[in-house]
Write a protein that holds these residues in place. Structure first.
Motif, PDB file in Angstrom:
ATOM      1  N   UNK A 181      38.515  33.038  47.509  1.00 24.54           N
ATOM      2  CA  UNK A 181      37.318  33.472  46.759  1.00 24.54           C
ATOM      3  C   UNK A 181      37.662  34.230  45.478  1.00 24.54           C
ATOM      4  N   UNK A 182      38.938  34.137  45.079  1.00 23.47           N
ATOM      5  CA  UNK A 182      39.371  34.813  43.850  1.00 23.47           C
ATOM      6  C   UNK A 182      39.868  33.775  42.856  1.00 23.47           C
ATOM      7  N   UNK A 183      39.559  33.999  41.591  1.00 26.79           N
ATOM      8  CA  UNK A 183      40.059  33.121  40.525  1.00 26.79           C
ATOM      9  C   UNK A 183      40.595  33.993  39.396  1.00 26.79           C
ATOM     10  N   UNK A 184      41.659  33.522  38.773  1.00 29.33           N
ATOM     11  CA  UNK A 184      42.224  34.219  37.615  1.00 29.33           C
ATOM     12  C   UNK A 184      42.013  33.332  36.393  1.00 29.33           C
ATOM     13  N   UNK A 185      41.367  33.891  35.372  1.00 28.66           N
ATOM     14  CA  UNK A 185      41.163  33.162  34.113  1.00 28.66           C
ATOM     15  C   UNK A 185      42.041  33.789  33.030  1.00 28.66           C
ATOM     16  N   UNK A 192      31.563  29.127  43.163  1.00 34.30           N
ATOM     17  CA  UNK A 192      31.697  29.849  44.430  1.00 34.30           C
ATOM     18  C   UNK A 192      32.682  31.000  44.456  1.00 34.30           C
ATOM     19  N   UNK A 193      33.271  31.343  43.326  1.00 37.59           N
ATOM     20  CA  UNK A 193      34.216  32.470  43.348  1.00 37.59           C
ATOM     21  C   UNK A 193      33.469  33.803  43.389  1.00 37.59           C
ATOM     22  N   UNK A 194      34.037  34.732  44.144  1.00 30.91           N
ATOM     23  CA  UNK A 194      33.454  36.063  44.299  1.00 30.91           C
ATOM     24  C   UNK A 194      34.162  37.068  43.394  1.00 30.91           C
ATOM     25  N   UNK A 195      35.493  36.946  43.322  1.00 30.93           N
ATOM     26  CA  UNK A 195      36.291  37.850  42.491  1.00 30.93           C
ATOM     27  C   UNK A 195      36.783  37.087  41.270  1.00 30.93           C
TER      28      UNK A 195
END
Ligand SMILES: [Zn+2]
Length: 285
Positions: free
Chosen positions: A59-63, A139-142
Motif C-alpha cells: 500500500x506504499x508507493x514512491x514517486x 489504491x495506494x495509502x502511503x
C-alpha cells in the motif's frame, strides 16, 4: 541438576536472543521482490498482478521527482538519478512500488544551460497533482514523493501532496528532499557542508554510477557560493556548482566516502519513512 538448570536457562536466553535478533534483522533486511511481487516497478508490472498486490500486500508507493539542469561535472539528470536510486534501494525495505519518475521540473535559475528544461509552476502543479491523484485512484495509502530538486518545486510538491491527503481520508503523503533531510550526514561524512552538484550530490551520483562523474573536466572555479542574505540574484546562475557555504562543498571524488554517504543517506531516509508510517498507523489515520 544444577547443570541442567543452567543449560535450560542458557537455551531460553539463546532462543530469546535469536528471536530478538531475527526481529531486528527483519526490520532492516529487505523483502526479496519474488516473495511479494515479481517487480517493484510500476513500469514493469502487469495489470493482473497489480490488482492482486495493491493494496492487499503493497500500500506504499514512491514517486521520484527531479528535473534536468547542469550539475558541475556530473549528469544533467542527477536530480532524477538520485531519487530513482533511493527508491530502488528502499522499495524492498518498505514493500513499496516505484512509480515512474516525474523527470521535468521547475529548474529555475539554471534553465538556460545546455540540456536543461524549465516547466512553469502552473503546468507542474497541475501535472504533479494529477499524478498523485492517479496513485490514490490506484489504491495506494502511503504516497512518498522522493524529491531530487529544490527551490520553488519543493513548495509546489508539498502543497499538492498536502491538499491530496486532506481531500482523501486514509491517504497519507510524505514529501522528502533527500539531501536536506540528511544534511547532518553530509557534515559528518565530508566534514563540511555541501551544495548543488557539490561534494555531497556529486558523491551520491558517484556511488550510484562512477561513470557519470568526470573529475577530468573539473576545476574549482566551476563552483560559486549561493548569495548570502538574498543579496544578489543572477540569471542564469553563473556557476553550475552552487555551494551552500562559502569555501565549503567542493567535490573531492572520493569513492570510499561516496559509498559511505550513499549507505547512510538511504538508511536515514528509510527510517524517516518507517517512523512516519508507524506514527500514522498508531494514530489510526
Ligand atoms: Zn541536483
Amino acid at each position: 541438576m544444577a547443570i541442567a538448570g543452567k543449560y535450560i536457562q542458557l537455551s531460553r536466553f539463546s532462543i530469546k536472543f535469536v528471536l530478538t535478533l531475527s526481529f531486528i534483522l527483519s526490520l532492516y533486511s529487505p523483502a526479496p521482490a519474488q516473495e511479494v511481487v515479481s517487480t517493484w516497478e510500476m513500469n514493469r508490472i502487469n495489470w493482473m498482478e497489480f490488482k492482486e498486490v495493491v493494496p492487499a500486500k503493497i500500500n506504499t508507493v514512491i514517486l521520484p521527482t527531479g528535473t534536468l539542469e547542469p550539475h558541475g561535472v556530473t549528469a544533467n539528470g542527477a536530480d532524477n538519478i538520485a531519487p530513482e536510486a533511493i527508491a530502488r534501494k528502499l522499495a524492498p525495505r518498505l514493500k513499496a512500488l516505484i512509480a515512474p519518475t516525474l523527470p521535468y521540473g521547475m529548474t529555475g535559475s539554471m534553465s538556460n544551460y545546455p540540456g536543461a528544461f524549465e516547466i512553469s509552476e502552473a503546468t507542474y502543479r497541475a501535472f504533479a497533482k494529477e499524478i498523485l491523484q492517479g496513485l490514490v485512484a490506484n489504491g495506494f495509502k502511503n504516497i512518498i514523493v522522493m524529491n531530487g530538486h529544490g527551490g520553488p518545486q519543493t513548495n509546489v510538491l508539498q502543497s499538492v501532496a498536502g491538499e491530496l491527503a486532506n481531500q482523501h481520508r486514509g491517504v497519507r503523503t510524505l514529501v522528502i528532499n533527500w539531501w536536506s533531510y540528511t544534511s547532518e550526514i553530509t557534515k559528518e561524512v565530508f566534514g563540511q557542508d555541501g551544495g548543488h552538484a557539490g561534494i555531497n550530490e556529486t558523491a551520491f551520483i558517484q556511488a550510484i554510477d562512477p561513470t557519470l562523474v568526470l573529475p577530468q573536466r573539473y576545476s574549482p572555479d566551476m563552483a560559486l557560493a549561493y548569495p548570502e542574505r538574498n543579496s544578489w540574484a543572477a540569471t542564469p546562475f553563473p556557476a553550475s556548482i552552487g555551494l551552500y557555504q562559502r569555501g565549503q562543498g567542493y567535490p573531492d571524488f572520493d569513492q570510499k566516502k561516496a559509498d559511505i554517504y550513499f549507505e547512510r543517506v538511504t538508511q536515514s531516509v528509510t527510517e524517516l519513512i518507517q517512523d512516519t508510517i508507524k506514527r500514522w498507523d498508531r494514530a489510526g489515520l
